[in-house]
Design an enzyme around this catalytic site. Structure first.
Site, PDB file in Angstrom:
ATOM      1  N   ASP A 182      -1.652   6.773   6.049  1.00 42.29           N
ATOM      2  CA  ASP A 182      -1.588   5.342   6.349  1.00 42.29           C
ATOM      3  C   ASP A 182      -2.495   5.069   7.562  1.00 42.29           C
ATOM      4  OD1 ASP A 182      -0.770   2.774   6.073  1.00 42.29           O
ATOM      5  OD2 ASP A 182       1.264   3.061   6.798  1.00 42.29           O
ATOM      6  N   THR A 210      -5.916  -1.441   6.697  1.00 39.58           N
ATOM      7  CA  THR A 210      -6.008  -2.897   6.767  1.00 39.58           C
ATOM      8  C   THR A 210      -7.445  -3.282   7.120  1.00 39.58           C
ATOM      9  OG1 THR A 210      -5.310  -2.710   9.066  1.00 39.58           O
ATOM     10  CG2 THR A 210      -3.620  -3.339   7.474  1.00 39.58           C
ATOM     11  N   ARG A 251       6.494  -8.196   1.720  1.00 43.97           N
ATOM     12  CA  ARG A 251       7.350  -7.754   2.837  1.00 43.97           C
ATOM     13  C   ARG A 251       7.970  -8.953   3.543  1.00 43.97           C
ATOM     14  NH1 ARG A 251       4.446  -4.208   6.575  1.00 43.97           N
ATOM     15  NH2 ARG A 251       5.335  -2.474   5.401  1.00 43.97           N
ATOM     16  N   LYS A 282       0.829  -1.212   0.000  1.00 42.91           N
ATOM     17  CA  LYS A 282       0.000   0.000   0.000  1.00 42.91           C
ATOM     18  C   LYS A 282       0.868   1.269   0.000  1.00 42.91           C
ATOM     19  CE  LYS A 282      -2.378  -1.401   3.608  1.00 42.91           C
ATOM     20  NZ  LYS A 282      -1.765  -2.743   3.727  1.00 42.91           N
ATOM     21  N   THR A 283       1.867   1.301   0.893  1.00 45.70           N
ATOM     22  CA  THR A 283       2.744   2.480   0.948  1.00 45.70           C
ATOM     23  C   THR A 283       3.501   2.623  -0.368  1.00 45.70           C
ATOM     24  OG1 THR A 283       2.992   2.105   3.311  1.00 45.70           O
ATOM     25  CG2 THR A 283       4.593   3.573   2.292  1.00 45.70           C
TER      26      THR A 283
HETATM   27  N1  LIG Z   1       4.190  -5.532  -5.774  1.00 48.42           N
HETATM   28  C1  LIG Z   1       5.394  -5.466  -5.212  1.00 48.42           C
HETATM   29  N2  LIG Z   1       6.492  -5.733  -5.929  1.00 48.42           N
HETATM   30  C2  LIG Z   1       7.711  -5.726  -5.352  1.00 48.42           C
HETATM   31  N3  LIG Z   1       7.928  -5.440  -4.043  1.00 48.42           N
HETATM   32  C3  LIG Z   1       6.877  -5.155  -3.302  1.00 48.42           C
HETATM   33  C4  LIG Z   1       5.564  -5.137  -3.836  1.00 48.42           C
HETATM   34  N4  LIG Z   1       4.697  -4.833  -2.855  1.00 48.42           N
HETATM   35  C5  LIG Z   1       5.430  -4.648  -1.762  1.00 48.42           C
HETATM   36  N5  LIG Z   1       6.724  -4.833  -2.009  1.00 48.42           N
HETATM   37  C6  LIG Z   1       7.811  -4.783  -1.028  1.00 48.42           C
HETATM   38  O1  LIG Z   1       7.246  -5.065   0.244  1.00 48.42           O
HETATM   39  C7  LIG Z   1       7.604  -4.069   1.185  1.00 48.42           C
HETATM   40  C8  LIG Z   1       6.362  -3.703   1.962  1.00 48.42           C
HETATM   41  O2  LIG Z   1       5.500  -2.946   1.138  1.00 48.42           O
HETATM   42  P1  LIG Z   1       4.654  -1.716   1.713  1.00 48.42           P
HETATM   43  O3  LIG Z   1       5.379  -1.022   2.818  1.00 48.42           O
HETATM   44  O4  LIG Z   1       4.255  -0.896   0.545  1.00 48.42           O
HETATM   45  O5  LIG Z   1       3.415  -2.497   2.287  1.00 48.42           O
HETATM   46  P2  LIG Z   1       2.125  -1.914   3.027  1.00 48.42           P
HETATM   47  O6  LIG Z   1       0.946  -2.603   2.428  1.00 48.42           O
HETATM   48  O7  LIG Z   1       2.145  -0.425   2.999  1.00 48.42           O
HETATM   49  O8  LIG Z   1       2.306  -2.432   4.480  1.00 48.42           O
HETATM   50  P3  LIG Z   1       1.764  -1.768   5.850  1.00 48.42           P
HETATM   51  O9  LIG Z   1       0.297  -1.684   5.700  1.00 48.42           O
HETATM   52  O10 LIG Z   1       2.222  -2.764   6.876  1.00 48.42           O
HETATM   53  O11 LIG Z   1       2.476  -0.440   5.958  1.00 48.42           O
HETATM   54  C9  LIG Z   1       8.212  -2.922   0.391  1.00 48.42           C
HETATM   55  O12 LIG Z   1       9.456  -2.606   0.909  1.00 48.42           O
HETATM   56  C10 LIG Z   1       8.421  -3.413  -1.005  1.00 48.42           C
HETATM   57  O13 LIG Z   1       9.798  -3.584  -1.241  1.00 48.42           O
END
Ligand SMILES: Nc1ncnc2c1ncn2[C@@H]1O[C@H](COP(=O)(O)OP(=O)(O)OP(=O)(O)O)[C@@H](O)[C@H]1O
Length: 347
Positions: A113, A162, A221, A68-69
């Protein structure tokens, strides 16, 4: 409480943050998987670009670690706009939000977030801001209080949650598009890992990457973190990063063949052993494993449901036949007093 799992390390740890930052894809083309959401976002961003307007507000919903981030950063990058980052827990008063909103530059992307954890008073301010790019600032108290309208620069809000179900309808309705992120397939996680290994200059066998992908709970992640643990293992033990290193490292960190970690297993064993397969209510389950109900509901449960070990029923959480099989336990006899004779996949 259980010691912290390798799957949920301290999110604030500098090393973890630097590691994640280095691996984040920078464009939609580099972003692996989620092809539906990518297509939807591409269209939305292109339409806004053709009309030279700010893209619609976007809600990103899904379990932690699915990107998401990363997507919020990509949205700003692809639309050539600056990004301002904030989070629900940091917005505890309407004034906190007013300060952020009033300082946005035209066209800026505001990422909030954990938007479901924002204060109620701020949520109400956000409705007006999202719809009319305007807020009302309250000045004074009691009978003498007046509200002063303040125009805002047009902006795009990207909210991440989430728990989309916790957002009040008026807030949810003001997003032009909600992207539902799904757990990743094994092949997609293998691509994530191949990319990460290349960026980190790690030499890892192909079948070893496949095994890490299989044990990553459908989550990039976690895949990246397991890769790091395997890298550590190979480094310390002086072995190559092959299948043996993967098995040894992941066994050491209690990640099983399905990718379940200690907390996943604690939840499943509680449902199976303590409650004879369920049904068991969320709060009872949370107390039994010594975790927050929110963590069980938004982090643990979605994956257990997705791989078919647990089902959610109106009467509570119920283990499926596959769960009994996976943990090599015999289900109670049908019609026994603790279990009415139904398993999750029968309900
Ligand atoms: N589609 C993707 N392709 C490659 N790497 C990814 C992808 N999605 C996520 N990642 C990797 O996973 C890690 C976590 O992603 P991210 O922080 O965007 O998740 P999030 O959904 O925001 O999690 P949270 O809700 O816990 O903050 C990132 O550092 C990224 O490197």
């Amino acid at each position: 409480m259980e010691p912290q799992s390798v799957l949920s390390p301290d999110p604030e740890s500098d090393a973890e943050l630097a590691f994640e930052g280095a691996l984040r894809p920078k464009s939609l083309a580099e972003f692996v998987g989620q092809s539906k959401v990518r297509g939807q976002l591409e269209l939305l961003l292109q339409a806004a670009a053709i009309q030279s307007r700010t893209p619609d507000h976007i809600l990103l919903a899904g379990p932690p670690g699915l990107g998401k981030t990363t997507l919020a950063m990509i949205i700003a990058q692809e639309s050539g706009r600056p990004l301002r980052m904030s989070s629900g827990p940091a917005i505890q008063h309407a004034g906190d939000l007013a300060a952020v909103l009033s300082s946005l530059t035209p066209g800026e992307v505001l990422f909030i977030d954990e938007i479901h954890r924002m204060a109620r008073s701020a949520e109400e301010m956000l409705y007006l801001a999202m719809e009319d790019f305007r807020i009302d600032i309250m000045v004074g108290k009691g009978a003498g209080a007046t509200s002063i309208p303040l125009d805002l620069a047009p902006f795009t809000l990207v909210g991440a949650t989430t728990r989309a179900g916790l957002l009040p309808n008026p807030l949810r309705d003001r997003f032009g598009f909600t992207a539902h992120l799904e757990f990743y397939e094994e092949g997609e996680l293998e691509q994530v890992l191949t990319r990460a290994a290349r960026l980190l200059d790690l030499s890892v066998d192909r079948d070893a990457l496949g095994e890490i992908a299989r044990r990553s709970r459908g989550t990039p992640r976690i895949a990246n973190r397991l890769l790091r643990r395997v890298r550590d293992y190979a480094l310390v033990k002086g072995t190559g990063a092959g299948m043996d290193a993967v098995h040894a490292a992941l066994d050491l960190y209690d990640v099983d063949a399905l990718g379940l970690d200690r907390l996943d297993r604690a939840v499943m064993m509680t449902v199976l052993r303590r409650f004879d397969g369920g049904p068991v209510g969320l709060n009872t389950l949370a107390v039994s494993v010594g975790e927050e109900a929110e963590t069980i509901e938004s982090v643990v449960e979605p994956f257990l449901v997705r791989i078919g070990l647990l089902t959610r029923t109106p009467r509570g959480r119920v283990a499926t036949r596959d769960a009994w099989r996976h943990f090599e336990l015999a289900p109670p006899a049908a019609g026994s007093p603790a279990n009415p004779g139904l398993f999750g996949d029968d309900l």
